[in-house]
Scaffold this active site. Structure first.
Site, PDB file in Angstrom:
ATOM      1  N   HIS A  21      91.196  34.617 105.332  1.00 44.51           N
ATOM      2  CA  HIS A  21      91.373  35.211 106.670  1.00 44.51           C
ATOM      3  C   HIS A  21      91.124  34.197 107.793  1.00 44.51           C
ATOM      4  CE1 HIS A  21      91.808  39.148 104.959  1.00 44.51           C
ATOM      5  NE2 HIS A  21      90.584  39.180 104.472  1.00 44.51           N
ATOM      6  N   ASP A  25      94.474  38.990  96.430  1.00 41.45           N
ATOM      7  CA  ASP A  25      93.400  39.759  97.069  1.00 41.45           C
ATOM      8  C   ASP A  25      93.987  41.062  97.632  1.00 41.45           C
ATOM      9  OD1 ASP A  25      90.436  38.973  98.317  1.00 41.45           O
ATOM     10  OD2 ASP A  25      91.542  40.361  99.614  1.00 41.45           O
ATOM     11  N   HIS A  29      93.439  42.244 100.452  1.00 42.77           N
ATOM     12  CA  HIS A  29      93.686  42.053 101.882  1.00 42.77           C
ATOM     13  C   HIS A  29      94.747  40.965 102.118  1.00 42.77           C
ATOM     14  CE1 HIS A  29      89.424  43.523 101.620  1.00 42.77           C
ATOM     15  NE2 HIS A  29      89.875  44.330 102.558  1.00 42.77           N
ATOM     16  N   ASP A  75      89.284  42.261  94.823  1.00 43.74           N
ATOM     17  CA  ASP A  75      88.949  43.536  95.459  1.00 43.74           C
ATOM     18  C   ASP A  75      90.087  44.555  95.374  1.00 43.74           C
ATOM     19  OD1 ASP A  75      90.402  41.924  97.134  1.00 43.74           O
ATOM     20  OD2 ASP A  75      88.953  41.933  98.776  1.00 43.74           O
TER      21      ASP A  75
END
Ligand SMILES: [Zn+2]
Length: 307
Positions: A126, A163, A165, A244
């Site tokens: 990120h 991931d 995200h 995740d």
């Protein structure tokens, strides 16, 4: 050839408060599962070299480095946003986490290993050129990929991000860079809720709704990632390995299990054998259910080392 297992003691000292899911215990969980599964003796363990200033500056702005140095607290915590905070050990950990990818690239390019897994934190995908966010400070995978391109003269590298995200920072750093092909799926809407429609032809980033079944995610890999990856023929693969999207991880609502992580990893290892002399660098991103994280990393590394 053995898979390198790269970590650094500083990575355990960064902490953002005992309530925070991105905890030092994540690394303990991975180490414990590697030991109890019997995998650890099959890995070549190695401590990360700390990244150099030039390595960070390939993808981050100098003003951002100065900002982080100014923010770093001598005691306690300094919050940069609602879920990203520094303690006195954060910057040393971030430099070591970024350095792990570089250590991996060097070792693989020198023929000491074919594949590497970097058990590091803080995570990176990120992190934007000038902004920390989502538990991330330096974009570790982007720093490693940029290093492979510029220091080792590779012409094409792929970044794969599984991931839950969106790897928004990585996308921002490489969109329209023809030397890089990025492939990902991510739950949307979900943090960071970025859907960048930049028209960048080197981005195969596929948003999926909550509760998308694992079979549909495997189909994205087989039908959307793999044809593009094969046509691109990367000379090295970089994996933003977040766990995740696991069924037991309540950070997201996808249902992957260890078998899915193993399957995805085998597809990537096979591709690496075809075009990249087997070279794969994998770096830890998310994964917050400690048991699921440890088991998934074991499955991932087992596939990386073709066991
Ligand atoms: Zn994540």
């Amino acid at each position: 050839m053995e898979t390198l297992y790269i970590t650094h003691p500083e990575c355990r000292l960064h902490d953002m408060g005992s309530w925070h899911p991105e905890s030092p215990q994540r690394l303990d969980a991975i180490g414990d599962q590697l030991l109890s599964s019997g995998m650890m003796p099959h890995l070549a363990e190695c401590e990360a070299d700390v990244a150099g200033m030039n390595d960070i500056l390939r993808v981050h702005a100098p003003e951002y480095l100065a900002f982080l140095q100014n923010q770093a607290p001598r005691h306690g915590y300094r919050s940069l946003d609602d879920d990203t905070a520094m303690n006195p050990c954060t910057l040393p950990a971030a430099w070591a986490a970024a350095g792990a990818g570089i250590t991996a690239v060097d070792a693989i390019m020198r023929g000491k290993a074919e594949t590497a897994f970097c058990a590091v934190r803080p995570p990176g995908h990120h992190a934007r050129p000038s902004q920390a966010m989502g538990f991330c400070f330096f974009n570790n995978i982007a720093i490693a990929a940029a290093y492979a391109l510029e220091k080792h003269g590779l012409r094409r590298v792929a970044i794969i991000d599984f991931d839950v995200h969106h790897g928004n920072g990585t996308e921002e750093m490489f969109e329209h860079d023809d030397r890089v092909l990025m492939c990902s799926f991510f739950q949307h809407p979900l943090f960071p809720s970025t859907l960048r429609d930049t028209g960048a032809s080197n981005m195969v980033n596929v948003p999926v709704p909550a509760n998308t079944p694992p079979e549909a995610l495997r189909a994205i890999v087989a039908e959307q990632w793999m044809p593009r990856l094969k046509a691109f023929a990367p000379e090295m693969l970089f994996i933003s390995a977040g766990f995740d999207a696991h069924l037991e991880d309540d950070m997201g609502q996808l249902g992957l299990t260890e078998a899915d992580y193993a399957w995805i990893t085998r597809q990537l290892v096979q591709l690496a054998a075809e075009s990249a002399q087997g070279r794969v660098v994998s770096m830890l991103e998310g994964g917050y259910n400690l048991s699921a994280l440890g088991r998934s990393v074991v499955a991932h590394i087992r596939a990386l080392s073709k066991m």
